[in-house]
Enzyme design. Structure first.
Site, PDB file in Angstrom:
ATOM      1  N   GLU A 147       0.760  -1.333   0.215  1.00 29.07           N
ATOM      2  CA  GLU A 147       0.228   0.011   0.417  1.00 29.07           C
ATOM      3  C   GLU A 147       0.842   0.970  -0.013  1.00 29.07           C
ATOM      4  OE1 GLU A 147      -2.209  -0.154   3.806  1.00 29.07           O
ATOM      5  OE2 GLU A 147      -3.125  -1.695   2.620  1.00 29.07           O
ATOM      6  N   LYS A 171       2.172   5.265   1.726  1.00 25.29           N
ATOM      7  CA  LYS A 171       2.418   4.987   2.338  1.00 25.29           C
ATOM      8  C   LYS A 171       1.923   6.618   2.363  1.00 25.29           C
ATOM      9  CE  LYS A 171       5.350   4.992   6.525  1.00 25.29           C
ATOM     10  NZ  LYS A 171       5.023   6.716   7.782  1.00 25.29           N
ATOM     11  N   ASP A 225       1.371  10.455   3.372  1.00 27.22           N
ATOM     12  CA  ASP A 225       2.356  11.025   4.565  1.00 27.22           C
ATOM     13  C   ASP A 225       1.125  12.345   5.276  1.00 27.22           C
ATOM     14  OD1 ASP A 225       4.423  12.174   5.993  1.00 27.22           O
ATOM     15  OD2 ASP A 225       4.667  13.282   3.960  1.00 27.22           O
ATOM     16  N   TYR A 280      -6.099   1.879   6.256  1.00 27.35           N
ATOM     17  CA  TYR A 280      -5.320   0.923   5.582  1.00 27.35           C
ATOM     18  C   TYR A 280      -5.321   0.443   6.556  1.00 27.35           C
ATOM     19  CZ  TYR A 280      -2.632   3.920   9.490  1.00 27.35           C
ATOM     20  OH  TYR A 280      -2.617   4.611  10.292  1.00 27.35           O
ATOM     21  N   LYS A 298      10.886   3.497   2.676  1.00 25.61           N
ATOM     22  CA  LYS A 298      10.841   4.655   1.813  1.00 25.61           C
ATOM     23  C   LYS A 298      11.048   5.427   0.307  1.00 25.61           C
ATOM     24  CE  LYS A 298      10.095   6.716   6.490  1.00 25.61           C
ATOM     25  NZ  LYS A 298       9.877   8.870   6.294  1.00 25.61           N
ATOM     26  N   CYS A 321      25.318  46.062   7.242  1.00 19.08           N
ATOM     27  CA  CYS A 321      23.847  45.671   7.219  1.00 19.08           C
ATOM     28  C   CYS A 321      22.658  45.975   5.828  1.00 19.08           C
ATOM     29  CB  CYS A 321      23.184  45.457   8.428  1.00 19.08           C
ATOM     30  SG  CYS A 321      21.583  46.067   8.375  1.00 19.08           S
ATOM     31  N   CYS A 323      20.400  48.934   6.844  1.00 20.26           N
ATOM     32  CA  CYS A 323      20.252  49.687   7.558  1.00 20.26           C
ATOM     33  C   CYS A 323      21.850  49.908   7.469  1.00 20.26           C
ATOM     34  CB  CYS A 323      20.405  49.568   9.481  1.00 20.26           C
ATOM     35  SG  CYS A 323      21.260  49.452  10.352  1.00 20.26           S
ATOM     36  N   CYS A 357      24.405  42.376  12.221  1.00 23.02           N
ATOM     37  CA  CYS A 357      23.910  43.924  12.336  1.00 23.02           C
ATOM     38  C   CYS A 357      24.481  44.459  14.184  1.00 23.02           C
ATOM     39  CB  CYS A 357      22.643  43.908  11.996  1.00 23.02           C
ATOM     40  SG  CYS A 357      22.017  45.735  11.882  1.00 23.02           S
ATOM     41  N   CYS A 393      17.574  48.979  14.215  1.00 23.11           N
ATOM     42  CA  CYS A 393      17.758  48.408  12.177  1.00 23.11           C
ATOM     43  C   CYS A 393      16.208  47.840  12.096  1.00 23.11           C
ATOM     44  CB  CYS A 393      18.559  47.308  11.982  1.00 23.11           C
ATOM     45  SG  CYS A 393      19.042  46.218  10.308  1.00 23.11           S
TER      46      CYS A 393
HETATM   47  S1  IVH Z   1      -0.142   0.149   8.406  1.00 23.29           S
HETATM   48  C1  IVH Z   1       0.620  -1.468  12.442  1.00 23.29           C
HETATM   49  N1  IVH Z   1      -0.262   1.590   6.106  1.00 23.29           N
HETATM   50  O1  IVH Z   1       2.410   5.132   8.542  1.00 23.29           O
HETATM   51  C2  IVH Z   1       0.603  -1.222  10.569  1.00 23.29           C
HETATM   52  N2  IVH Z   1       0.317   3.090   8.063  1.00 23.29           N
HETATM   53  O2  IVH Z   1       5.213   5.162  10.182  1.00 23.29           O
HETATM   54  C3  IVH Z   1       0.208   0.083  11.119  1.00 23.29           C
HETATM   55  N3  IVH Z   1       0.267   4.975   7.566  1.00 23.29           N
HETATM   56  O3  IVH Z   1       1.541   5.582  12.599  1.00 23.29           O
HETATM   57  C4  IVH Z   1       0.319   1.143   9.844  1.00 23.29           C
HETATM   58  N4  IVH Z   1       0.133   4.790   5.095  1.00 23.29           N
HETATM   59  O4  IVH Z   1       0.079   6.734  10.187  1.00 23.29           O
HETATM   60  C5  IVH Z   1       0.202   1.840   7.844  1.00 23.29           C
HETATM   61  N5  IVH Z   1      -1.015   1.707   4.250  1.00 23.29           N
HETATM   62  C6  IVH Z   1      -0.276   2.106   5.491  1.00 23.29           C
HETATM   63  C7  IVH Z   1       0.549   3.893   6.039  1.00 23.29           C
HETATM   64  C8  IVH Z   1       0.518   3.571   7.240  1.00 23.29           C
HETATM   65  C9  IVH Z   1       0.248   5.597   6.419  1.00 23.29           C
HETATM   66  C10 IVH Z   1       1.551   5.820   9.032  1.00 23.29           C
HETATM   67  C11 IVH Z   1       0.377   5.097   9.917  1.00 23.29           C
HETATM   68  C12 IVH Z   1       1.296   4.758  10.771  1.00 23.29           C
HETATM   69  C13 IVH Z   1       2.769   5.533  10.227  1.00 23.29           C
HETATM   70  C14 IVH Z   1       4.537   4.461  10.486  1.00 23.29           C
END
Ligand code: IVH
Length: 680
Positions: free
Chosen positions: A111, A113, A115, A222, A309, A403, A406, A421, A427
Site C-alpha cells: 500500500e 504510505k 503522509d 489502511y 521509504k 547590514c 540599515c 548587524c 535596524c
Molecule cells: S499500517 C502496525 N499502512 O505510517 C501497522 N500505516 O510510520 C500500522 N501510514 O502510524 C500502520 N500509510 O500513520 C499503515 N498504508 C499504510 C500507511 C500507514 C501511512 C502511517 C501510519 C503509521 C505510520 C508509521
C-alpha cells in the site's frame, strides 16, 4: 407535516444522502449532481432544526459547528504501533527474511504510505461513534466532531459489518487544498503551514469543526480491526470494508512474493510525482493474520510490516542571486533566490543557505547549479552543489561588511557561523523581529496580529516598540490598507474593517492579563527562551526583584549560567529597556507572579459549566476567575449545574440540555454583572 412525518422524512433523507456520499466517494459513481445533493442536504438541515431531531449518522454533521476547547484523552483498544522503515530494498528483504523461511510463497499487501496523521475511527452498530488520534500509541485524543466533517469518512457502515469495528487510516490534505489554504493564510498575513502533513494535523485540532469542514481533508483507510477475528487476511478485510462503504484507496495490491512488491514500489517511484497528495513510501504487510500473529511485534513495531521509504524528491536548479535577511537578534542569513522549480507539489523559488559556515563548507557560489530537496519536512534545503556545472560568471558568497538594510557595520568573527548587524536599536528588521516575537504565540499571543499585520503597523510607523501596541486607537487602525502578493504574483489590497480593528484591539487588551513569565519571555532578552522565562519568573517572583538581583544571585536560579545572567544584567542596564518597562507597566501588563489572592466568596456554593469560545477572556482564565471567587467549574451539565456561561458557537446539544434542565444560560458579561465580579 406532523412530527411523525417529519421524522420519517429526516430518516429517509439521512439514508439517501449517506448513500449518495458512498456512491461518490467509494464507488466513484455519482448518481446525482452536486446541486441536487445540496438541495436535499438543505432540506434535511431545515427539518432537523424545526423538529429538533437528528439521526446519529446525519450528514448535516459534516458541516460542523461544534466547538471543542480541549480534546479529551481515550485509551486505544489495540495499541497504535509505528512502522520500522528503510530506504534500502535489500534491508526490506532482510527484515522479512529474518523471521519468515519461505518468502517466495508468502502473500504480501503493498500500500502507499500516505503522509498525514493516523486516525482511528470506531463504529458501533455501524455508526461512527469515536475518532481518536494516535497520541502516544496507547492513548489518543477524541476528535470525533472534527473527523465527522471529513467528506469521505463514512458516518454509517452498510451491509454485514461487525457490531464493533475500528477502521484505521491516515488523514491527509491534498496538494491542491494545501496550496489554496496557504495562499489564503498568506493573504491574511498569517504564517503558512510548512507542509500538507502539518496542515492536516493543524486542521484536525481546530476547535471549530465548521472550519475543519472547509479544509478538504481526506481519509485514507489502511487497517480493519475487530473484537474477534472475522477474516483470515488483511486484503480480504480491506475489500470487505470497501463493501461496508469504507473508502479504501485504489493504491493497494495483493502480491505473491516480494518480487511483486518490488514492482509496486517501482511503479509508484515515478507515479508518485503525479499523485494529488503526498506519500513518503510504500507499506509492505504480511497478508495472513495467522502469520502476522506468529511474527508478533516489538514494543514499537510489528514484525509483519515495514515501510520502504522513497528518497526525498530532489530537483536541480540554479542560484540566481543571494539576499541577506536580518533577524530579530541581528543575525544575517544568506537566502538564495532560485530559478523556480517544482518539488513535492510546490514551486520552490527561495532556499535558505542557513549561515556562512554552510556556504563555505559546501562551497556555494551565486550562479551555481544546486540540488534542492524537500524531505517532507519543513523547508527545502540545498543538498549538493554541481561544481562541474559552475558557470564562468559564478562568484562566491561572502559575509556582508555592512547590514543590507540599515548599512551599519556588521560583526563577523572568523570561524563563527553567524554575522550580525550591530545596530540593535534602529535596524528595521531587528525592530520588526522584536515586535513579531512580542506578539507571538508563546509570548503575548496577540493572535490577531499575524506577521503581515504587524509588519504593516511597523511600516506605517504606528508601532515601533512593543509598548506602542498598547497606545493604538480605533481611528488609527480603521481603514489601514494592507497589500499582499498572492502566490500567482498578483498584488491584493485589503482594508482593515470594523471587525478586524475590534478584534485587534480586543486581543491586545486580553494580552494584558498574560502572566509575568510570558511578559518576561516577550521582552526578548538574549538567551531567555520560554522555559527559562518560566523558571526565572518562578524564582524572582517579580520584575522589580529580578532587576535588583546580582549576577551571583541570578546564577543560583536553576539552569542559569554566567552567559544568561550577564545578558539579563546587560538588558536591564540599558535605559531604553527601562523606559519600555515603565510604559508596559503603565499599560497594565503583569510584572509579578500572582501570589494566591485572598479569595472572595461571591460564588460560594455555585456550580458553573463553561461552553463555547470567549473573545474577552481565555477559558482557563474564566475558570480561575470563578474559582478564586469561591465557585466551582463542572465539565458537563447536570442537575447540579447552577449556571451555563456561554461563549460564541456553543454546541447545540449543551444548549438543549441546559434548556431541558431549566439551567439559566448567561454570557460572560452577564456573569460579571450579575455577581459583581472584577475581571482579572
Ligand atoms: S499500517 C502496525 N499502512 O505510517 C501497522 N500505516 O510510520 C500500522 N501510514 O502510524 C500502520 N500509510 O500513520 C499503515 N498504508 C499504510 C500507511 C500507514 C501511512 C502511517 C501510519 C503509521 C505510520 C508509521
Amino acid at each position: 407535516m406532523t412530527q411523525e412525518e417529519a421524522i420519517a422524512r429526516i430518516k429517509y433523507l439521512t439514508a439517501e444522502l449517506n448513500k449518495y456520499n458512498y456512491l461518490y466517494y467509494v464507488k466513484n459513481a455519482p448518481q446525482i449532481s452536486d446541486f441536487e445533493f445540496d438541495q436535499l442536504l438543505k432540506e434535511l438541515e431545515q427539518l432537523e432544526k424545526q423538529y429538533n431531531y437528528r439521526e446519529p449518522d446525519s450528514p448535516t454533521q459534516r458541516v460542523g459547528g461544534y466547538i471543542t476547547k480541549e480534546f479529551p484523552n481515550q485509551p486505544h483498544r489495540f495499541p497504535m504501533l509505528s512502522l520500522d522503515n528503510s530506504y534500502d530494498w535489500n534491508e526490506v528483504v532482510t527484515f522479512f527474511q529474518r523471521n519468515i523461511p519461505n518468502l517466495e510463497e508468502i502473500e504480501f499487501v503493498a500500500e502507499l504510505k500516505y503522509d498525514g496523521l493516523a486516525i482511528s475511527c470506531i463504529y458501533e452498530n455501524g455508526i461512527l461513534t469515536t475518532a481518536l488520534t494516535r497520541g502516544d500509541g496507547k492513548v489518543g485524543e477524541v476528535v470525533t466532531n472534527n473527523v465527522k466533517t471529513i467528506k469521505n469518512v463514512p458516518l454509517r457502515l452498510f451491509g454485514d459489518h461487525p457490531n464493533w469495528v475500528e477502521i484505521r487510516g491516515e488523514i491527509i490534505m491534498p496538494f491542491e487544498s494545501f496550496n489554496k489554504l496557504n495562499a489564503e493564510k498568506d493573504e491574511n498575513g498569517e504564517e503558512p503551514f510548512a507542509n500538507p502533513r502539518n496542515a492536516a494535523a493543524g486542521s484536525l485540532k481546530l476547535q471549530d469543526s465548521s472550519l475543519v469542514a472547509k479544509r478538504n481533508l481526506q481519509f485514507m483507510p489502511y487497517d480493519v480491526l475487530s473484537e474477534t477475528p472475522i477474516f483470515t487476511n488483511h486484503y480480504e478485510a480491506m475489500m470487505k470494508a470497501k463493501e461496508w462503504g469504507v473508502p479504501v484507496p485504489p493504491y493497494i495490491k495483493l502480491c505473491h512474493g516480494l518480487n511483486e512488491v518490488k514492482h509496486f514500489i517501482e511503479e509508484y517511484e515515478t507515479k508518485r510525482e503525479k499523485l494529488p497528495f503526498g506519500i513518503d513510501g510504500v507499506v509492505i504487510k504480511v497478508n495472513s493474520y495467522k502469520l502476522q500473529q506468529q511474527l508478533g511485534s516489538t514494543a514499537k513495531y510489528p514484525r509483519w510490516a515495514v515501510a520502504y521509504k522513497y528518497k526525498p524528491e530532489q530537483a536541480l536548479t540554479q542560484i540566481i542571486s543571494v539576499d541577506y535577511q536580518v533577524g530579530r537578534t541581528g543575525v544575517i542569513t544568506p537566502v538564495a533566490n532560485l530559478s523556480p522549480v517544482l518539488l513535492s507539489g510546490t514551486t520552490v523559488k527561495r532556499v535558505t543557505l542557513h549561515n556562512f559556515d554552510f556556504v563555505k563548507q559546501n562551497d556555494i557560489h551565486v550562479k551555481d547549479y544546486v540540488w534542492v530537496e524537500k524531505s517532507g519536512e519543513i523547508i527545502p534545503n540545498v543538498v549538493k552543489v554541481e561544481i562541474d556545472k559552475r558557470p564562468s560568471d559564478a562568484y562566491p558568497i561572502s559575509p556582508p561588511r555592512s547590514c543590507p538594510v540599515c548599512n551599519s557595520p556588521t560583526r563577523y568573527i572568523e570561524g563563527e557561523p553567524f554575522v550580525y548587524c550591530t545596530n540593535e536599536k534602529t535596524c528595521p528588521p531587528q525592530l520588526l523581529g522584536k515586535l513579531q516575537h512580542f506578539v507571538s504565540k508563546d509570548a503575548m499571543n496577540i493572535e490577531t496580529l499575524g506577521e503581515g499585520k504587524i509588519e504593516l503597523l511597523f511600516k506605517k510607523g504606528l508601532v515601533k516598540s512593543p509598548a506602542d501596541l498598547y497606545d493604538l486607537t480605533y481611528d488609527q487602525l480603521y481603514g489601514l490598507e494592507n497589500e499582499y502578493e498572492t502566490p500567482d504574483g498578483k498584488i491584493r489590497k485589503v482594508k482593515f474593517q470594523q471587525k478586524t480593528v475590534e478584534n485587534i484591539l480586543k486581543s491586545i487588551e486580553k494580552s494584558k492579563a498574560k502572566p509575568f513569565d510570558r511578559v518576561l519571555y516577550a521582552l526578548g532578552i538574549k538567551n531567555i527562551g520560554s522555559v527559562m522565562a518560566k523558571n526565572i519568573a518562578y524564582y524572582a517572583k517579580s520584575l522589580d526583584k529580578l532587576m535588583q538581583m546580582s549576577k551571583e544571585e541570578l546564577c543560583k536560579i536553576p539552569d542559569i549560567g554566567d552567559i544568561t545572567a550577564q545578558s539579563i544584567i546587560d538588558w536591564f542596564s540599558d535605559p531604553d529597556n527601562l523606559d519600555l518597562i515603565q510604559r508596559l507597566k503603565k499599560a497594565g501588563l503583569q510584572f509579578t507572579i500572582e501570589e494566591d489572592k485572598p479569595k472572595s466568596e461571591k460564588l460560594k456554593g455555585l456550580n458553573f459549566v463553561i461552553s463555547g469560545v470567549f473573545v474577552e477572556i481565555e477559558r482557563d482564565e474564566l475558570k480561575k476567575l470563578i474559582e478564586t471567587n469561591g465557585g466551582k467549574v463542572l465539565s458537563s451539565i447536570s442537575s447540579n449545574t447552577d449556571y451555563l456561561i456561554a461563549g460564541e458557537n456553543m454546541g447545540p446539544a449543551k444548549r438543549q440540555k441546559a434548556n431541558e434542565l431549566g439551567i439559566p444560560i448567561i454570557s460572560y458579561q452577564e456573569f460579571l454583572e450579575k455577581f459583581k465580579i472584577e475581571q482579572i
